[in-house]
Design an enzyme around this catalytic site. Structure first.
Site, PDB file in Angstrom:
ATOM      1  N   ALA A 199      83.874  60.348  35.211  1.00  8.20           N
ATOM      2  CA  ALA A 199      83.174  59.242  35.874  1.00  8.20           C
ATOM      3  C   ALA A 199      84.182  58.158  36.220  1.00  8.20           C
ATOM      4  CB  ALA A 199      82.082  58.676  34.966  1.00  8.20           C
ATOM      5  N   GLU A 200      84.015  57.550  37.413  1.00  7.25           N
ATOM      6  CA  GLU A 200      84.989  56.564  37.887  1.00  7.25           C
ATOM      7  C   GLU A 200      85.141  55.379  36.956  1.00  7.25           C
ATOM      8  OE1 GLU A 200      82.551  57.047  41.712  1.00  7.25           O
ATOM      9  OE2 GLU A 200      82.470  58.094  39.789  1.00  7.25           O
ATOM     10  N   ASN A 201      84.090  55.071  36.181  1.00  8.23           N
ATOM     11  CA  ASN A 201      84.180  53.903  35.305  1.00  8.23           C
ATOM     12  C   ASN A 201      84.980  54.184  34.037  1.00  8.23           C
ATOM     13  OD1 ASN A 201      81.907  55.597  34.728  1.00  8.23           O
ATOM     14  ND2 ASN A 201      81.178  54.069  33.278  1.00  8.23           N
ATOM     15  N   GLY A 202      85.492  55.411  33.883  1.00  5.49           N
ATOM     16  CA  GLY A 202      86.441  55.658  32.804  1.00  5.49           C
ATOM     17  C   GLY A 202      85.995  56.579  31.695  1.00  5.49           C
ATOM     18  N   SER A 256      91.407  55.945  35.918  1.00  8.22           N
ATOM     19  CA  SER A 256      90.388  56.812  36.491  1.00  8.22           C
ATOM     20  C   SER A 256      90.682  57.113  37.958  1.00  8.22           C
ATOM     21  CB  SER A 256      89.011  56.157  36.355  1.00  8.22           C
ATOM     22  OG  SER A 256      88.019  56.959  36.952  1.00  8.22           O
TER      23      SER A 256
END
Length: 224
Positions: free
Chosen positions: A53-56, A94
């Site tokens: 996920a892009e948020n880490g 990320s």
């Protein structure tokens, strides 16, 4: 044709199931918001697919059914369950994964896909607003891009078009389109029909596609 009632096709869940079958065991995969988030619920633990996920987050499973934990959410703000060995990192790391080509596949939703594989999935001119988010990076950075979406709009207009008239997310980036009616490959020669949804004819798919569709290759009905 636009305005006509579409044939009965796959539900959102079955589109996600079919998209999950495009993922290679052991791969790192990013799922876009909306329909693509359902894909995580249709992979087997033995496939050892790592969702990023892009948020880490690297290493989550499906959407969590337990109490909401604001520290365990995907990029769409949905609570997720973690798998053993999951890791956390900042947004810079990320996006370094994404832009560095370390994501084997991404599954994104779509508003339009053109005959050349251009993707538009962030802005509808008639409505205004919208945000590209991380989709632009994923469309360019993922090694394989799968678009999962409805074949036509609610008004019956084709989402698969010869040339997109929506602002693009990225050009020539889509590899596979999975809709409620069909599986379509984007090739260097154009769009090629690979599979039809159960009970949906080739003629119905061609009639609801706004771009030339090659139907001369091997065809099969989706096995779900």
């Amino acid at each position: 044709m636009p305005g006509a009632s579409p044939p009965a096709g796959l539900s959102r869940e079955l589109i996600a199931l079919r998209a999950a079958r495009e993922l290679e065991p052991g791969s790192v995969v990013n799922l876009g918001i909306g329909l693509p988030t359902l894909v995580a619920g249709f992979v087997e633990p033995t496939d050892q697919i790592l969702f990023q996920a892009e948020n880490g987050i690297l290493g989550y499973a499906g959407i969590s059914e337990s109490d909401f934990d604001p520290d365990l959410i995907n990029a769409g703000g949905q609570p997720v369950d973690l798998v053993a060995g999951a890791s956390f990192f900042d947004t810079a790391d990320s996006f370094a994964m994404i832009r560095g080509g370390h994501i084997e596949a991404a599954v994104l939703g779509g508003l339009q896909v053109s005959a050349q594989g251009d993707l538009a999935n962030w802005y509808v001119p008639a409505r205004g607003g919208g945000s590209v988010g991380g989709a632009m990076d994923l469309a360019v950075g993922a090694r394989k891009l799968i678009v999962a979406m409805a074949h036509v709009t609610r008004e019956g207009a084709p989402r698969i078009v010869e040339v997109s008239d929506y602002p693009l997310t990225a050009e020539r980036c889509v590899d596979v389109i999975i809709t409620d009616l069909a599986v379509i490959d984007v090739t260097k020669f154009g769009l090629a029909l690979r599979e039809t949804a159960p009970g949906v004819s080739v003629a119905e798919i061609v009639g609801r596609t706004g771009a030339k569709l090659d139907t001369s290759g091997p065809l099969s009905e989706m096995s779900l």
